[in-house]
Design an enzyme around this catalytic site. Structure first.
Site, mmCIF file in Angstrom:
data_model
loop_
_atom_site.group_PDB
_atom_site.id
_atom_site.type_symbol
_atom_site.label_atom_id
_atom_site.label_comp_id
_atom_site.label_asym_id
_atom_site.label_seq_id
_atom_site.Cartn_x
_atom_site.Cartn_y
_atom_site.Cartn_z
ATOM 1 N N HIS A 267 0.841 -1.207 0.000
ATOM 2 C CA HIS A 267 0.000 0.000 0.000
ATOM 3 C C HIS A 267 0.877 1.258 0.000
ATOM 4 O O HIS A 267 0.729 2.138 -0.852
ATOM 5 C CB HIS A 267 -0.910 -0.023 1.241
ATOM 6 C CG HIS A 267 -1.764 1.196 1.410
ATOM 7 N ND1 HIS A 267 -3.096 1.219 1.063
ATOM 8 C CD2 HIS A 267 -1.486 2.435 1.880
ATOM 9 C CE1 HIS A 267 -3.593 2.417 1.313
ATOM 10 N NE2 HIS A 267 -2.638 3.181 1.813
ATOM 11 N N GLU A 268 1.793 1.324 0.943
ATOM 12 C CA GLU A 268 2.632 2.533 1.047
ATOM 13 C C GLU A 268 3.536 2.668 -0.182
ATOM 14 O O GLU A 268 3.824 3.781 -0.620
ATOM 15 C CB GLU A 268 3.451 2.514 2.341
ATOM 16 C CG GLU A 268 2.621 2.482 3.641
ATOM 17 C CD GLU A 268 1.583 3.594 3.773
ATOM 18 O OE1 GLU A 268 1.777 4.684 3.189
ATOM 19 O OE2 GLU A 268 0.546 3.365 4.448
ATOM 20 N N HIS A 271 1.770 4.723 -2.707
ATOM 21 C CA HIS A 271 1.882 6.177 -2.443
ATOM 22 C C HIS A 271 3.244 6.700 -2.900
ATOM 23 O O HIS A 271 3.342 7.747 -3.538
ATOM 24 C CB HIS A 271 1.752 6.453 -0.937
ATOM 25 C CG HIS A 271 0.351 6.397 -0.405
ATOM 26 N ND1 HIS A 271 -0.668 7.173 -0.903
ATOM 27 C CD2 HIS A 271 -0.195 5.676 0.614
ATOM 28 C CE1 HIS A 271 -1.784 6.925 -0.222
ATOM 29 N NE2 HIS A 271 -1.528 6.019 0.698
ATOM 30 N N GLU A 297 -4.814 7.922 -2.651
ATOM 31 C CA GLU A 297 -5.280 6.617 -2.155
ATOM 32 C C GLU A 297 -5.590 5.662 -3.302
ATOM 33 O O GLU A 297 -5.511 4.447 -3.134
ATOM 34 C CB GLU A 297 -6.504 6.776 -1.263
ATOM 35 C CG GLU A 297 -6.186 7.237 0.154
ATOM 36 C CD GLU A 297 -5.159 6.373 0.874
ATOM 37 O OE1 GLU A 297 -5.211 5.138 0.755
ATOM 38 O OE2 GLU A 297 -4.288 6.948 1.544
HETATM 39 ZN ZN ZN Z 1 -2.859 5.239 2.081
#
Ligand code: ZN
Length: 502
Positions: A267-268, A271, A297
């Site tokens: 997830h990170e 980003h 997101e």
């Molecule tokens: Zn996030």
């Protein structure tokens, strides 16, 4: 593309010059805040709070300086290119909000959130909501005051929401959340009624955090994380900070649930990949800045869910995982199932599957709206939280640490942030559906460990644009259609229908 600085009016260059300072100082704050959460010794907070608060005040001064007001006025009816107009639009939007808010309030919010962060960490560790409650109360009041300065005619929550997603309004967020609740609840019920039991290869045993970290690093290597412009550390709550030259991620390790930290790391990475894909030559201008949280997101949730929770991903990584955890006897299919298992007693948002995740968001959205409107007292948050968990997820947290203290956002004073997680997940599905249609053999590439096609597609359609387009324009540009939840709902029905034989 012509350089937007060439032949630009003087006022435009003055405006850019000042905005570069605003961006640079914002980066200083980001690094201080990263340090506060990752490296700083526990005793450092009184000084750090002051440093961050002074930096916030200075940032406010720079953004509301006369040179910004004068330049914007001078550019009001200037003949600008599309790129120049986008730059002016973005700076003006931030200026208009900032100049309505007194500097003292900006500093006070910053100071209070630094103190609240430490109180939250303590409260979470000791399962003691009382430690955090007074800070939360003050932050709610300060944020209400802040919203009233910006626009006292509008719902203060809508004003706060704009800060995280300025171009998809609160009505859009409500519409999407309502639709998710309507269509996901029956799907979740069907999953829970299903006789199909998915593999749970990590159910017994504990897993060495060092092996988890080694695996996370292997995955990040394979995904193409640029270690010359990034790092991986641990923090209480996983996050990403940075820009196109330096975008760092954090994760955390749970000895019982190694998959959680893996998915959180992916997830990170999403980003960070976005930040690192922004044009380097535009650092310090809105064209070199990430679009707001829905788009941010969408990038993290796309990598986490559409890539990291895919069968193809586990084809690629099952071998690496067995190397780090020789006791785990799991096929790629087992790992795919484990990564998508819908747990009946799912308490923690960042560990939730793709379906119940949105119920976690709905409950936070309702609670923070009620806090900001004054319909809910801070003292009643734990009880309300637990009741809503019961109602939406059928589980009551045993402690506030795994209840209302689980997320960091309120300690930062970030009210209005949570809906962007659902908005971003929905956008992730829309982007991925179009990427799949555009890229031949995307799934096969992922199973072979070739992540360039998807990374390049996102770079081309999202990252390189910075803030050139508004959010709805960017979505249209990337997918040829307006923002829609259709792709997300199709995707989850197909995926979970197949997994659970519905
Ligand atoms: Zn996030």
């Amino acid at each position: 593309m012509a350089d937007h600085r060439a032949d630009a009016p003087d006022a435009y260059l003055d405006l850019l010059d000042q905005y570069e300072r605003v961006t640079a100082l914002g980066g200083v704050q980001g690094t201080l805040s990263w340090d506060q959460q990752v490296m700083m010794p526990e005793g450092g907070n009184p000084a750090r709070s002051k440093q961050l608060s002074v930096a916030s005040g200075l940032g406010h001064d720079l953004l509301t300086d006369d040179v910004v007001a004068d330049s914007l006025a001078a550019l009001d009816d200037a003949d600008l290119t599309d790129e120049q107009a986008a730059v002016v639009r973005e700076i003006e939007r931030q200026y208009v909000r900032a100049e309505r808010v007194p500097r003292d309030l900006v500093e006070e919010i910053s100071q209070t959130s630094s103190e609240a962060l430490q109180a939250w960490e303590e409260a979470r560790e000791n399962d003691d909501f009382e430690t955090f409650a007074p800070y939360l109360e003050t932050l709610v009041e300060l944020k209400r005051e802040y919203a009233a300065h910006i626009d006292d005619e509008r719902d203060p929550y809508a004003v706060l929401f704009d800060e995280y997603e300025p171009y998809l309004d609160l009505e859009t967020a409500e519409r999407v959340l309502d639709r998710l609740r309507e269509e996901l609840v029956p799907l979740i019920d069907a999953v829970q009624a299903s006789d199909t039991d998915l593999a749970a290869p990590f159910a017994d045993g504990t897993y060495d955090p060092q092996a988890q970290e080694a695996f996370s690093r292997d995955v990040l290597d394979a995904l193409g994380y640029d270690w010359d412009r990034g790092r991986l550390d641990t923090s209480t709550h996983p996050f990403t900070v940075g820009n196109q030259f330096d975008s760092r991620i954090t994760t955390r390790f749970s000895e019982d649930e190694p998959l959680d930290s893996m998915m959180s790391t992916v997830h990170e990475f999403g980003h960070a990949r976005y930040n690192l894909g922004l044009p380097q030559a535009e650092y310090g201008t809105p064209l070199g800045e990430a679009r707001d949280l829905t788009v941010h997101e969408s990038q993290s949730r796309l990598w986490e869910n559409h890539v990291g929770r895919s069968a193809a991903f586990w084809e690629r990584f099952a071998g690496d995982l067995r190397e780090q955890f020789p006791t785990v006897d799991a096929t790629p299919r087992d790992l795919y199932e484990a990564a998508n298992r819908v747990y009946p007693d799912n308490r923690i948002r960042v560990e939730a599957d793709e379906l119940t995740y949105h119920m976690h968001i709905v409950l936070r959205f309702e609670i923070e709206r009620a806090l900001i409107s004054g319909d809910l007292d801070v003292a009643d948050v734990p009880e309300t939280w637990n009741d809503k968990m019961d109602e939406y997820l059928g589980v009551r947290p045993d402690t506030d640490s795994e209840g209302c203290l689980q997320d960091i956002h309120w300690s930062h004073g970030n009210f209005g942030y949570f809906p962007t997680y659902s908005l971003g997940s929905v956008l992730a599905a829309q982007l991925y559906a179009h990427a799949e249609a555009d890229i031949d053999g995307l799934d096969a590439a992922i199973s072979e460990g070739d992540f360039d096609p998807i990374a390049d597609w996102l770079g081309e359609h999202v990252h390189r644009h910075g803030c050139r387009y508004t959010t709805p324009e960017l979505i249209e540009e990337a997918t040829g259609e307006p923002y829609t939840a259709d792709h997300f709902l199709d995707y989850v029905s197909a995926k979970f229908g197949d997994l659970y034989d519905l």
